[in-house]
Scaffold this motif. Structure first.
Motif, PDB file in Angstrom:
ATOM      1  N   LEU A  32       2.735  -4.796   1.053  1.00 49.80           N
ATOM      2  CA  LEU A  32       2.800  -3.330   1.048  1.00 49.80           C
ATOM      3  C   LEU A  32       2.170  -2.767   2.317  1.00 49.80           C
ATOM      4  CD1 LEU A  32       3.512  -0.705  -0.322  1.00 49.80           C
ATOM      5  CD2 LEU A  32       1.393  -0.876  -1.665  1.00 49.80           C
ATOM      6  N   ILE A  33       1.062  -3.359   2.753  1.00 47.37           N
ATOM      7  CA  ILE A  33       0.431  -2.935   4.009  1.00 47.37           C
ATOM      8  C   ILE A  33       1.416  -3.087   5.164  1.00 47.37           C
ATOM      9  CG2 ILE A  33      -1.395  -3.473   5.678  1.00 47.37           C
ATOM     10  CD1 ILE A  33      -3.164  -4.269   3.331  1.00 47.37           C
ATOM     11  N   ARG A  34       2.153  -4.184   5.160  1.00 40.82           N
ATOM     12  CA  ARG A  34       3.143  -4.397   6.223  1.00 40.82           C
ATOM     13  C   ARG A  34       4.220  -3.320   6.199  1.00 40.82           C
ATOM     14  NH1 ARG A  34       7.140  -9.699   7.106  1.00 40.82           N
ATOM     15  NH2 ARG A  34       8.640  -8.592   8.440  1.00 40.82           N
ATOM     16  N   CYS A  35       4.742  -2.997   5.023  1.00 40.01           N
ATOM     17  CA  CYS A  35       5.777  -1.961   4.921  1.00 40.01           C
ATOM     18  C   CYS A  35       5.261  -0.620   5.420  1.00 40.01           C
ATOM     19  CB  CYS A  35       6.252  -1.833   3.474  1.00 40.01           C
ATOM     20  SG  CYS A  35       7.211  -3.235   2.863  1.00 40.01           S
ATOM     21  N   MET A  67      18.046   2.370  -4.290  1.00 42.29           N
ATOM     22  CA  MET A  67      16.680   2.776  -4.540  1.00 42.29           C
ATOM     23  C   MET A  67      16.627   3.563  -5.844  1.00 42.29           C
ATOM     24  SD  MET A  67      15.503   4.350  -0.845  1.00 42.29           S
ATOM     25  CE  MET A  67      16.426   5.844  -1.200  1.00 42.29           C
ATOM     26  N   ASP A  68      15.460   3.543  -6.485  1.00 38.06           N
ATOM     27  CA  ASP A  68      15.263   4.455  -7.600  1.00 38.06           C
ATOM     28  C   ASP A  68      14.321   5.571  -7.147  1.00 38.06           C
ATOM     29  OD1 ASP A  68      12.690   3.424  -7.663  1.00 38.06           O
ATOM     30  OD2 ASP A  68      13.029   2.187  -9.431  1.00 38.06           O
ATOM     31  N   LEU A 107       7.904  -2.710  -4.736  1.00 35.24           N
ATOM     32  CA  LEU A 107       7.493  -3.428  -3.529  1.00 35.24           C
ATOM     33  C   LEU A 107       8.608  -4.320  -3.007  1.00 35.24           C
ATOM     34  CD1 LEU A 107       5.429  -4.195  -1.424  1.00 35.24           C
ATOM     35  CD2 LEU A 107       4.421  -5.810  -3.054  1.00 35.24           C
ATOM     36  N   GLU A 108       9.302  -5.001  -3.903  1.00 34.33           N
ATOM     37  CA  GLU A 108      10.397  -5.868  -3.469  1.00 34.33           C
ATOM     38  C   GLU A 108      11.496  -5.069  -2.784  1.00 34.33           C
ATOM     39  OE1 GLU A 108      11.695  -8.061  -6.855  1.00 34.33           O
ATOM     40  OE2 GLU A 108       9.955  -9.412  -6.858  1.00 34.33           O
ATOM     41  N   THR A 109      11.798  -3.888  -3.324  1.00 35.46           N
ATOM     42  CA  THR A 109      12.813  -3.036  -2.700  1.00 35.46           C
ATOM     43  C   THR A 109      12.344  -2.534  -1.334  1.00 35.46           C
ATOM     44  OG1 THR A 109      13.601  -2.308  -4.868  1.00 35.46           O
ATOM     45  CG2 THR A 109      14.253  -0.982  -2.972  1.00 35.46           C
ATOM     46  N   LEU A 110      11.079  -2.121  -1.251  1.00 36.39           N
ATOM     47  CA  LEU A 110      10.520  -1.674   0.022  1.00 36.39           C
ATOM     48  C   LEU A 110      10.595  -2.766   1.081  1.00 36.39           C
ATOM     49  CD1 LEU A 110       7.286   0.288  -0.986  1.00 36.39           C
ATOM     50  CD2 LEU A 110       9.325   1.219   0.113  1.00 36.39           C
ATOM     51  N   CYS A 111      10.208  -3.971   0.692  1.00 37.83           N
ATOM     52  CA  CYS A 111      10.238  -5.099   1.636  1.00 37.83           C
ATOM     53  C   CYS A 111      11.655  -5.360   2.125  1.00 37.83           C
ATOM     54  CB  CYS A 111       9.667  -6.357   0.974  1.00 37.83           C
ATOM     55  SG  CYS A 111       7.893  -6.317   0.679  1.00 37.83           S
ATOM     56  N   LYS A 112      12.607  -5.285   1.220  1.00 40.33           N
ATOM     57  CA  LYS A 112      14.008  -5.503   1.584  1.00 40.33           C
ATOM     58  C   LYS A 112      14.501  -4.421   2.535  1.00 40.33           C
ATOM     59  CE  LYS A 112      18.520  -6.344  -0.573  1.00 40.33           C
ATOM     60  NZ  LYS A 112      19.248  -6.405  -1.879  1.00 40.33           N
ATOM     61  N   MET A 113      14.133  -3.172   2.248  1.00 41.70           N
ATOM     62  CA  MET A 113      14.541  -2.062   3.111  1.00 41.70           C
ATOM     63  C   MET A 113      13.979  -2.204   4.519  1.00 41.70           C
ATOM     64  SD  MET A 113      13.990   1.030   0.348  1.00 41.70           S
ATOM     65  CE  MET A 113      13.996   2.314   1.614  1.00 41.70           C
ATOM     66  N   MET A 114      12.672  -2.487   4.613  1.00 36.21           N
ATOM     67  CA  MET A 114      12.053  -2.566   5.921  1.00 36.21           C
ATOM     68  C   MET A 114      12.517  -3.797   6.694  1.00 36.21           C
ATOM     69  SD  MET A 114      10.607   0.205   6.209  1.00 36.21           S
ATOM     70  CE  MET A 114      10.132  -0.173   7.899  1.00 36.21           C
ATOM     71  N   THR A 164       4.619  -0.863  -8.193  1.00 33.12           N
ATOM     72  CA  THR A 164       5.015  -1.990  -9.039  1.00 33.12           C
ATOM     73  C   THR A 164       5.655  -3.074  -8.178  1.00 33.12           C
ATOM     74  OG1 THR A 164       7.229  -1.122  -9.463  1.00 33.12           O
ATOM     75  CG2 THR A 164       5.451  -0.413 -10.953  1.00 33.12           C
ATOM     76  N   GLU A 165       5.756  -4.258  -8.721  1.00 32.73           N
ATOM     77  CA  GLU A 165       6.382  -5.363  -7.999  1.00 32.73           C
ATOM     78  C   GLU A 165       7.831  -5.055  -7.681  1.00 32.73           C
ATOM     79  OE1 GLU A 165       6.758  -8.905  -5.978  1.00 32.73           O
ATOM     80  OE2 GLU A 165       4.923  -7.942  -6.724  1.00 32.73           O
ATOM     81  N   GLU A 166       8.525  -4.383  -8.593  1.00 33.12           N
ATOM     82  CA  GLU A 166       9.937  -4.040  -8.366  1.00 33.12           C
ATOM     83  C   GLU A 166      10.081  -3.079  -7.188  1.00 33.12           C
ATOM     84  OE1 GLU A 166       9.349  -5.672 -12.253  1.00 33.12           O
ATOM     85  OE2 GLU A 166       8.396  -3.937 -11.294  1.00 33.12           O
TER      86      GLU A 166
END
Length: 249
Positions: free
Chosen positions: A133-136, A190-191, A219-226, A215-217
């Motif tokens: 999350l810090i990376r995103c 995205m939601d 975070l996973e979407t954020l990581c994928k987007m970035m 949430t983990e869900e």
């Protein structure tokens, strides 16, 4: 010898030169990214032994030699020594330094990036927030400072501000549910929680930037987007990311 100049900054890179010296790359408020040589920094009794290392933040006194800047002395605010003991946190830190170095050149105003780097490394050191999350957060704020931040507030097709549930990396922004049905290209769903999170990241004050969780869900979407977005923004491979891929495999 010319009169010493006082600069505030952070060491992005420290590389050995010759038998005892080091070449430092500093990101400074006054002169942007500059190269400074620390003579004798690798000697056991050198006053620069602890200073001439990545992550070190403080005030550096430099003078201009015939061909380069030379380090005269330093007054350090934070060495970030705790970060160097964290795995894989330290490699996230190296990645942030590399990304800052990628974006900045000499004489660019680096004040905001220095502030971002400082609070980001503090967040890595404290360890209360997921490194991913810090990376995103850092990546999104870094591209914001570089004037390349995606538009998360209006549809890139119709300018609507409702139902913005699709992120198009190639369009550098979001598309509403209605326009998505007739828009070509790769998109990430995205939601509402993901949308709120990215809007918060790009608008929040610096001191609030690393004070939330998801949430983990999400975070996973954020990581994928970035990950997909940064592919189109950066045209080089960072050594720190190669290490992180191995460590987190």
């Amino acid at each position: 010898m010319t009169e010493a100049r006082e600069v505030t900054g952070m060491v992005l890179l420290a590389a050995p030169v010759g038998d005892f010296d080091k070449r430092l790359v500093l990101l400074t408020r006054e002169y942007g990214k500059i190269t400074v040589f620390a003579r004798g920094a690798r000697k056991p009794n050198s006053a620069f032994l602890a200073v001439a290392n990545p992550f070190v933040f403080g005030t550096f006194f430099i003078y201009e030699g015939r061909t380069s800047y030379q380090l005269k002395s330093a007054r350090i605010k934070n060495y970030f020594t705790e970060l160097t003991k964290k795995q894989p946190g330290v490699y996230y830190g190296f990645y942030f330094l590399e990304l800052a170095s990628y974006y900045y050149r000499e004489y660019m105003d680096a004040t905001e990036m220095l502030n971002l780097l400082y609070v980001t490394l503090r967040a890595l050191t404290v360890g209360k927030m997921d490194n991913r999350l810090i990376r995103c957060v850092f990546e999104l704020r870094a591209v914001l400072l570089n004037g390349e931040c995606p538009d998360f507030f209006s549809c890139q097709e119709c300018c609507n501000s409702e139902q913005l549930f699709w992120f198009y990396p190639a369009k550098s922004g979001v598309v509403c549910e209605s326009c998505h049905k007739k828009t070509k290209g790769y998109a990430i769903k995205m939601d509402a929680s993901v949308l709120y999170t990215v809007q918060y990241i790009v608008t929040s004050k610096l001191q609030k930037l690393y004070t939330f969780t998801v949430t983990e869900e999400v975070l996973e979407t954020l990581c994928k987007m970035m990950k997909e977005y940064m592919k189109g923004q950066v045209d080089r491979e960072f050594k720190s990311l190669e290490v992180l891929r191995v460590m987190e495999w």
